[in-house]
Design an enzyme around this catalytic site. Sequence first.
Site, mmCIF file in Angstrom:
data_model
loop_
_atom_site.group_PDB
_atom_site.id
_atom_site.type_symbol
_atom_site.label_atom_id
_atom_site.label_comp_id
_atom_site.label_asym_id
_atom_site.label_seq_id
_atom_site.Cartn_x
_atom_site.Cartn_y
_atom_site.Cartn_z
ATOM 1 N N GLY A 1 -17.767 -36.189 31.577
ATOM 2 C CA GLY A 1 -17.725 -37.630 31.352
ATOM 3 C C GLY A 1 -18.665 -38.101 30.261
ATOM 4 O O GLY A 1 -18.305 -38.975 29.464
ATOM 5 N N ASP B 1 -19.030 -25.499 27.210
ATOM 6 C CA ASP B 1 -18.624 -25.818 28.579
ATOM 7 C C ASP B 1 -17.662 -24.724 29.031
ATOM 8 O O ASP B 1 -16.743 -24.362 28.295
ATOM 9 C CB ASP B 1 -17.940 -27.179 28.653
ATOM 10 N N LYS C 1 -12.051 -27.326 28.663
ATOM 11 C CA LYS C 1 -12.553 -28.607 28.163
ATOM 12 C C LYS C 1 -13.073 -28.503 26.732
ATOM 13 O O LYS C 1 -12.773 -29.355 25.886
ATOM 14 C CB LYS C 1 -13.669 -29.128 29.077
ATOM 15 N N CYS D 1 -21.337 -35.627 40.501
ATOM 16 C CA CYS D 1 -20.224 -36.557 40.619
ATOM 17 C C CYS D 1 -19.177 -36.039 41.597
ATOM 18 O O CYS D 1 -18.556 -36.802 42.331
ATOM 19 C CB CYS D 1 -19.586 -36.795 39.255
#
Length: 265
Positions: A50, A71, A95, A196
């Site tokens: 994010g 990542d 990603k 998250c």
Amino acid sequence: MMQNDDLTTDLELNESEMQLYSRQILLDGWDLEAQEKLKLANVLIVGCGGIGCTTAELLARAGVGKITLIDADTIEISNLQRQIAYTEQDIGFYKADILAKRLRNINPLIHVESLVEKLDEKNAQYLIAQQDLVLDGCDNFTTRYLVNQVCTQNNVALISASAIGFQGQLFMVAGQSACYECLFPKEQHNNESLRCADSGVLATTPNVMASLQAHHALLYLGLNTMALKQKLLLWDGLTMKQRILAFEKDQDCANCQASHTTNPI
């Protein structure tokens, strides 16, 4: 350390770059030299979630010359709620690769590298030592402490952003300033459940923090401004309040003591 003091003709902005970045160059307090410094900058973005998605896109649009993304994760449907680089067609792909492709489409005048791997003790030294700035937006404490450690060891500036729920934090480590471990001692902040995926996050929260992180990065790279050096910015998305708290270096910080020994000034 910044490497942009001696600008050569080969690295001056070409006509396409002048047009693309014209609104920044026109800005009072931002000139050709600041824009050329962006062109020469090497930035590592740790985490393409994010925070990383938005930070990377803003830096690419602004003209940061080389962006390295790292990542190891693939895109899941739950990511689409807040990770603005991805769509449903990207689910299952890495990603870093999808974000890199997006950045190249947005700005073909910059160099983007994607690394599909975790930042760990095997690659951290090599990756971080060659950077002008590291931007941390990862979602786990292990990586965050490692990034902090290697940045201080190599005297590479770090701007760290985090977001969870309705709240976010942002601060900068540079030179011999107080570091992440001074502010958050490792033994007190090792709960990996504060993510998250476990606690939830509003779609806007990481994007607000990413915009602030990218803004601070541009100020540092272009103008050598360090507004949040040894300061912690706290943003509350429920009350829309923002506070900035100054903090001091912890003389007992193991990370600072180790980096001072290996990289004295």
